[in-house]
Scaffold this motif. Structure first.
Motif, PDB file in Angstrom:
ATOM      1  N   THR A  18       0.874  -1.200  -0.066  1.00 28.46           N
ATOM      2  CA  THR A  18       0.045  -0.200  -0.055  1.00 28.46           C
ATOM      3  C   THR A  18       0.859   1.180  -0.053  1.00 28.46           C
ATOM      4  OG1 THR A  18      -1.611   1.130   1.228  1.00 28.46           O
ATOM      5  CG2 THR A  18      -0.012  -0.058   2.588  1.00 28.46           C
ATOM      6  N   THR A  19       0.278   2.317  -0.252  1.00 29.49           N
ATOM      7  CA  THR A  19       1.102   3.753  -0.150  1.00 29.49           C
ATOM      8  C   THR A  19       1.287   3.833   1.160  1.00 29.49           C
ATOM      9  OG1 THR A  19      -0.593   4.640  -1.976  1.00 29.49           O
ATOM     10  CG2 THR A  19       0.707   6.287  -0.482  1.00 29.49           C
ATOM     11  N   ILE A  24      -1.866   3.367   8.488  1.00 27.12           N
ATOM     12  CA  ILE A  24      -2.423   2.095   7.817  1.00 27.12           C
ATOM     13  C   ILE A  24      -2.375   0.869   8.782  1.00 27.12           C
ATOM     14  CG2 ILE A  24      -1.770   0.654   5.851  1.00 27.12           C
ATOM     15  CD1 ILE A  24      -2.831   3.217   4.846  1.00 27.12           C
ATOM     16  N   LEU A  72      -8.296  -2.530   2.439  1.00 29.43           N
ATOM     17  CA  LEU A  72      -6.899  -2.967   2.106  1.00 29.43           C
ATOM     18  C   LEU A  72      -7.056  -4.229   1.245  1.00 29.43           C
ATOM     19  CD1 LEU A  72      -4.448  -2.203   5.121  1.00 29.43           C
ATOM     20  CD2 LEU A  72      -4.719  -1.028   2.930  1.00 29.43           C
TER      21      LEU A  72
END
Length: 90
Positions: A18-19, A24, A72
């Motif tokens: 992921t970014t 997150i 996600l």
């Protein structure tokens, strides 16, 4: 006594790419906690642009749902761990 390594049951883990943004991992673990999923093991790497998180659980269905709840996605990666022989006299 058999001192060879013992195989553990086959288990899937999940690789999340992921970014790299603050929160997150927290979002993922909060989603897992909300589903009463124990995450173990968990590893993470980030370089300021991309974040990688590898997670596993004995509750694979619950973990997959928690990953989705966190917004996600992750492919399953399967493997088999080995347990080192017990310490002690030979």
């Amino acid at each position: 006594m058999d001192r060879r390594k013992q195989e553990c049951p086959k288990k899937n883990g999940y690789l999340i790419s992921t970014t790299d943004r603050p929160g997150i991992a927290a979002r993922l673990f909060e989603a897992a906690a909300a589903r009463d999923v124990n995450v173990f093991p968990a590893y993470g790497l980030a370089d300021g642009t991309i974040g990688l998180i590898v997670v596993g659980s004995d509750d694979e269905a619950g973990l997959q749902a928690a990953i989705a709840d966190a917004g996600l996605s992750a492919p399953a990666i399967s493997g088999r761990r080995t347990r080192p022989p017990a310490a002690g006299p030979r």
